[in-house]
Design a protein around this motif. Structure first.
Motif, short mmCIF file in Angstrom:
data_model
loop_
_atom_site.label_atom_id
_atom_site.label_comp_id
_atom_site.label_asym_id
_atom_site.label_seq_id
_atom_site.Cartn_x
_atom_site.Cartn_y
_atom_site.Cartn_z
N LYS A 130 0.83 -1.21 0.00
CA LYS A 130 0.00 0.00 0.00
C LYS A 130 0.87 1.27 0.00
CE LYS A 130 -4.08 1.74 2.43
NZ LYS A 130 -5.39 1.28 2.89
N LEU A 131 2.01 1.18 0.65
CA LEU A 131 2.88 2.36 0.73
C LEU A 131 3.66 2.62 -0.55
CD1 LEU A 131 4.49 1.76 4.24
CD2 LEU A 131 2.86 3.56 3.64
N HIS A 132 3.82 1.58 -1.35
CA HIS A 132 4.79 1.63 -2.45
C HIS A 132 4.61 2.84 -3.37
CE1 HIS A 132 6.98 0.46 -6.08
NE2 HIS A 132 7.66 -0.39 -5.32
N ASP A 133 3.37 3.14 -3.79
CA ASP A 133 3.22 4.23 -4.77
C ASP A 133 3.23 5.61 -4.12
OD1 ASP A 133 0.76 4.31 -3.62
OD2 ASP A 133 -0.35 4.38 -5.51
N ARG A 134 3.37 5.65 -2.80
CA ARG A 134 3.50 6.95 -2.12
C ARG A 134 4.97 7.33 -1.92
NH1 ARG A 134 -0.92 7.24 -3.81
NH2 ARG A 134 -2.78 7.71 -2.65
N LEU A 135 5.83 6.38 -2.18
CA LEU A 135 7.27 6.62 -2.00
C LEU A 135 7.89 6.87 -3.37
CD1 LEU A 135 7.87 3.65 0.43
CD2 LEU A 135 8.37 6.01 1.00
N HIS A 136 8.36 8.07 -3.59
CA HIS A 136 8.97 8.38 -4.88
C HIS A 136 10.48 8.42 -4.69
CE1 HIS A 136 5.27 10.08 -7.09
NE2 HIS A 136 5.01 8.99 -6.41
N GLY A 137 11.16 7.55 -5.43
CA GLY A 137 12.60 7.41 -5.23
C GLY A 137 13.39 8.67 -5.46
N PRO A 138 14.54 8.84 -4.80
CA PRO A 138 14.98 7.94 -3.75
C PRO A 138 14.16 8.14 -2.47
CG PRO A 138 16.55 9.74 -4.01
CD PRO A 138 15.52 9.94 -5.06
N ALA A 139 13.68 7.05 -1.93
CA ALA A 139 12.86 7.10 -0.72
C ALA A 139 13.10 5.82 0.08
CB ALA A 139 11.39 7.22 -1.09
N ILE A 140 12.65 5.83 1.32
CA ILE A 140 12.94 4.69 2.21
C ILE A 140 11.72 4.34 3.06
CG2 ILE A 140 14.21 4.01 4.29
CD1 ILE A 140 16.62 5.20 3.34
N ALA A 141 11.52 3.04 3.25
CA ALA A 141 10.59 2.58 4.29
C ALA A 141 11.44 1.94 5.38
CB ALA A 141 9.60 1.58 3.72
N ALA A 142 11.42 2.52 6.57
CA ALA A 142 12.17 1.98 7.71
C ALA A 142 11.18 1.28 8.62
CB ALA A 142 12.88 3.10 8.46
N ILE A 143 11.29 -0.04 8.70
CA ILE A 143 10.30 -0.82 9.46
C ILE A 143 10.99 -1.45 10.66
CG2 ILE A 143 8.58 -2.67 9.33
CD1 ILE A 143 8.06 -0.57 7.21
#
Ligand code: SAM
Length: 266
Positions: free
Chosen positions: A208-221
């Protein structure tokens, strides 16, 4: 295809062991919510700085748009706004729990001068009325935080209701998030609301988050050691994984086209 991950033990690279974070304690200046968890200040600061370092190396020098889709009372994000406000442009927060969101709204307001000034007035009244040392200490902390944030520009902040596991799209103002930073629900205090297992839930969240992150971007989980985190190696690339304070943290960079949504877990 799931990627097998190797998690290495690690040391703090940005945060000094002796640093004092009492000004950021929950229930002091920041509001504490009943039943909410509070993430380690040291750890959230370290994660943010590792994300910023990576984005800098990719030519994104900020200030960053950050988002926590499992924000609870917004504690971690408010701490980041206070500690690293000059590197942050916008803070977005969402959660499925409406009561926690009320606290998140109050906590996020504290990252800007107007919100902190209001909190100072509130604490002054408490000091006069109850003459308790804890209120005096909180007021002192609020003054210190107010001086600290004086140098940063105003941060756009917003907390909103969203179930990160359902099929609705995230709001369009979230387009262009640089850093998603979040701690997965775990244990008695917070859970996925009884829906599905960790692995399916995190896969749904990352899709769900993927298309809200425009590279370069990071998901820190961040997750507890017992939790399984799954993602599709075609849609996320692992930048690093490390273990600190009994938490596994993985930094993922979105790659490829947005994935086909995973059905919500049952
Ligand atoms: C570990 S807590 C997050 C703590 C928070 N990051 C902080 O700074 O205090 C996990 C949160 O996930 C929320 N949550 C659980 N299932 C959710 C869902 N499906 N959608 C959105 N939020 C959810 C819970 O309400 C809880 O507040």
């Amino acid at each position: 295809m799931d990627k097998e991950r190797k998690i290495s033990k690690n040391k703090y690279r940005f945060v000094e062991p002796g640093d004092n974070y009492e000004d950021y304690s929950s229930g002091r200046v920041l509001y504490g919510a009943p039943g909410a968890t509070n993430f380690s200040v040291r750890l959230i600061s370290e994660i943010f700085q590792r994300c910023a370092e990576y984005l800098n190396s990719k030519g994104n020098s900020g200030p960053f748009v950050i988002y926590d889709p499992l924000c609870g009372a917004g504690y971690s994000l408010a701490v980041l706004g206070l500690l690293h406000g000059s590197s942050i442009k916008s803070i977005f927060a969402s959660d499925v729990d409406s009561i926690l969101l009320e606290f998140a709204n109050k906590n996020l307001s504290l990252v800007n001068a107007s919100g902190l000034d209001k909190r100072i007035e509130e604490l002054k009244v408490f000091v006069e009325k109850y003459t308790k040392q804890s209120h005096k200490d909180a007021l002192e902390s609020a003054y210190r935080l107010r001086a600290k944030i004086a140098s940063h520009s105003s941060i756009d902040e917003r907390a909103f209701h969203a179930d990160i596991l359902d099929e609705t799209l995230l709001p369009s103002f979230l387009l262009g998030v640089d850093i998603v930073i979040t701690d997965l629900p775990y244990g008695k205090l917070t859970s996925w609301g009884g829906m599905g297992d960790d692995a399916t839930a995190t896969r749904t969240l990352l899709d769900k988050l993927h298309d809200r992150l425009h590279g370069p971007a990071i998901a820190a989980i961040s997750s507890h050691k017992q939790q399984r985190l799954e993602y599709d190696a075609d849609t996320y690339h692992e930048i690093m994984a490390f273990t600190l304070e009994k938490r596994n943290i993985v930094l993922l960079e979105p790659t490829g086209p947005p994935p086909t949504p995973t059905p919500p877990p049952h």
